[in-house]
Scaffold this motif. Sequence first.
Motif, PDB file in Angstrom:
ATOM      1  N   PRO A  39       0.790  -1.092  -0.136  1.00  4.84           N
ATOM      2  CA  PRO A  39      -0.104   0.011  -0.092  1.00  4.84           C
ATOM      3  C   PRO A  39       1.034   1.258  -0.222  1.00  4.84           C
ATOM      4  CG  PRO A  39      -0.925  -1.630   1.359  1.00  4.84           C
ATOM      5  CD  PRO A  39       0.231  -1.982   0.979  1.00  4.84           C
ATOM      6  N   LYS A  40       1.865   1.174   0.510  1.00  5.55           N
ATOM      7  CA  LYS A  40       2.811   2.520   0.794  1.00  5.55           C
ATOM      8  C   LYS A  40       3.290   2.905  -0.754  1.00  5.55           C
ATOM      9  CE  LYS A  40       6.927  -0.222   2.180  1.00  5.55           C
ATOM     10  NZ  LYS A  40       7.793  -0.179   3.456  1.00  5.55           N
ATOM     11  N   SER A  43       1.813   5.568  -3.077  1.00  6.92           N
ATOM     12  CA  SER A  43       2.285   7.129  -3.091  1.00  6.92           C
ATOM     13  C   SER A  43       3.329   7.477  -3.905  1.00  6.92           C
ATOM     14  CB  SER A  43       2.661   7.481  -1.536  1.00  6.92           C
ATOM     15  OG  SER A  43       3.728   6.744  -1.194  1.00  6.92           O
ATOM     16  N   GLN A  67      -8.598   2.539   1.350  1.00  5.26           N
ATOM     17  CA  GLN A  67      -8.079   2.604   2.636  1.00  5.26           C
ATOM     18  C   GLN A  67      -6.508   3.192   2.645  1.00  5.26           C
ATOM     19  OE1 GLN A  67      -8.247  -1.165   4.560  1.00  5.26           O
ATOM     20  NE2 GLN A  67     -10.405  -0.926   5.044  1.00  5.26           N
ATOM     21  N   ASN A  68      -6.141   3.675   1.414  1.00  2.56           N
ATOM     22  CA  ASN A  68      -4.984   4.325   1.104  1.00  2.56           C
ATOM     23  C   ASN A  68      -5.068   5.521   0.355  1.00  2.56           C
ATOM     24  OD1 ASN A  68      -2.988   2.125   2.746  1.00  2.56           O
ATOM     25  ND2 ASN A  68      -4.436   1.194   1.195  1.00  2.56           N
ATOM     26  N   SER A  69      -4.529   6.438   0.582  1.00  7.48           N
ATOM     27  CA  SER A  69      -4.672   7.678  -0.084  1.00  7.48           C
ATOM     28  C   SER A  69      -3.902   7.583  -1.569  1.00  7.48           C
ATOM     29  CB  SER A  69      -4.076   8.823   0.673  1.00  7.48           C
ATOM     30  OG  SER A  69      -4.312  10.108  -0.075  1.00  7.48           O
TER      31      SER A  69
END
Length: 174
Positions: A39-40, A43, A67-69
């Motif tokens: 998920p990271k 970005s 759930q992740n920007s």
Amino acid sequence: MPRKILVTYTSKYGSTRKYAEWIASALSADLFDAQRIEPKALSQYDVIIYGGGLYAGGIAGVKLVTQNSCENLIVFTVGLADPNTTDYSAILNKNFTPELLAKTKFFHLRGGIDYKKLGPIHKVMMAMMKGMIQRKPESEREPEDKEFLNTYNSKVNFEDRQTIDSVITYVNDL
């Protein structure tokens, strides 16, 4: 400076993966199965395109992007229903907050089904759907209901590469 684009997806039977591959190829984007991306890592991208199959009112694996920007989020769903005659609002409202709904662009594509490849849970779900449709009076059956009954327990494929054109145009116009 070129935008960095990610196409990620969750595909159980292959249609969503195929659409993701077509989209990634057309946009020269990175392509990852959603189960294989951290998920990271989201970005790192300017545009994220997520594809998920439709199952019982849910979008497979969509929590990765809900759930992740994600700065520019585009979601495509893949299901059996005809996107030109289907209302997806209940599914979208179930899977996305109002805030995320407002800033996400959605596309709905048509997949396929091979009943011989369905897992036990999906076989039961399809049998239940067949029963619900059969209980409807014939005069109340929609064209899709009739199509479902006519193709039940067989292999059908509605995948169409041309249907990604609207996704490609949208991303290119960002």
